[in-house]
Motif scaffolding. Sequence first.
Motif, PDB file in Angstrom:
ATOM      1  N   PRO A 171       0.824  -1.216   0.000  1.00  0.00           N
ATOM      2  CA  PRO A 171       0.000   0.000   0.000  1.00  0.00           C
ATOM      3  C   PRO A 171       0.852   1.257   0.000  1.00  0.00           C
ATOM      4  O   PRO A 171       1.963   1.271   0.514  1.00  0.00           O
ATOM      5  CB  PRO A 171      -0.799  -0.115   1.299  1.00  0.00           C
ATOM      6  CG  PRO A 171      -0.001  -1.021   2.162  1.00  0.00           C
ATOM      7  CD  PRO A 171       0.751  -1.940   1.248  1.00  0.00           C
ATOM      8  N   ILE A 172       0.318   2.288  -0.608  1.00  0.00           N
ATOM      9  CA  ILE A 172       0.934   3.607  -0.592  1.00  0.00           C
ATOM     10  C   ILE A 172       0.230   4.383   0.515  1.00  0.00           C
ATOM     11  O   ILE A 172      -0.993   4.494   0.516  1.00  0.00           O
ATOM     12  CB  ILE A 172       0.741   4.315  -1.944  1.00  0.00           C
ATOM     13  CG1 ILE A 172       1.384   3.499  -3.057  1.00  0.00           C
ATOM     14  CG2 ILE A 172       1.299   5.726  -1.902  1.00  0.00           C
ATOM     15  CD1 ILE A 172       0.990   3.942  -4.445  1.00  0.00           C
ATOM     16  N   VAL A 173       0.993   4.892   1.469  1.00  0.00           N
ATOM     17  CA  VAL A 173       0.405   5.598   2.599  1.00  0.00           C
ATOM     18  C   VAL A 173       0.835   7.064   2.524  1.00  0.00           C
ATOM     19  O   VAL A 173       2.013   7.376   2.432  1.00  0.00           O
ATOM     20  CB  VAL A 173       0.837   4.973   3.945  1.00  0.00           C
ATOM     21  CG1 VAL A 173       0.232   5.734   5.106  1.00  0.00           C
ATOM     22  CG2 VAL A 173       0.461   3.507   3.997  1.00  0.00           C
ATOM     23  N   ARG A 174      -0.147   7.943   2.560  1.00  0.00           N
ATOM     24  CA  ARG A 174       0.103   9.390   2.520  1.00  0.00           C
ATOM     25  C   ARG A 174      -0.669  10.055   3.647  1.00  0.00           C
ATOM     26  O   ARG A 174      -1.731   9.586   4.049  1.00  0.00           O
ATOM     27  CB  ARG A 174      -0.358  10.007   1.199  1.00  0.00           C
ATOM     28  CG  ARG A 174       0.297   9.444  -0.019  1.00  0.00           C
ATOM     29  CD  ARG A 174       1.723   9.925  -0.118  1.00  0.00           C
ATOM     30  NE  ARG A 174       2.423   9.218  -1.167  1.00  0.00           N
ATOM     31  CZ  ARG A 174       3.036   9.788  -2.177  1.00  0.00           C
ATOM     32  NH1 ARG A 174       3.024  11.077  -2.294  1.00  0.00           N
ATOM     33  NH2 ARG A 174       3.666   9.062  -3.049  1.00  0.00           N
ATOM     34  N   GLU A 175      -0.164  11.161   4.123  1.00  0.00           N
ATOM     35  CA  GLU A 175      -0.837  11.926   5.168  1.00  0.00           C
ATOM     36  C   GLU A 175      -1.109  13.327   4.640  1.00  0.00           C
ATOM     37  O   GLU A 175      -0.209  13.986   4.125  1.00  0.00           O
ATOM     38  CB  GLU A 175       0.061  11.993   6.404  1.00  0.00           C
ATOM     39  CG  GLU A 175      -0.605  12.621   7.593  1.00  0.00           C
ATOM     40  CD  GLU A 175       0.256  12.520   8.845  1.00  0.00           C
ATOM     41  OE1 GLU A 175       0.531  13.587   9.423  1.00  0.00           O
ATOM     42  OE2 GLU A 175       0.651  11.402   9.206  1.00  0.00           O
TER      43      GLU A 175
END
Length: 61
Positions: A11-15
């Motif tokens: 997964p690509i996790v961004r905030e």
Amino acid sequence: METSMKKTMSPIVREYKIGDITYIVKAVVKDGAKEDAVTKVRRLIQNDLRGKKVTNNFEPA
């Protein structure tokens, strides 16, 4: 090399911080998806700001 040809399903996790709210977005590319990540995140945030109940298909973190 064979390793460069394999698709990873990590997964690509961004905030994202908008005002006082922090959105943590986890995305996995899916074949046959009908909308891209930007469109989906924009739609989810707009629905949240409008106060609509949004159902999702993932478990909370």
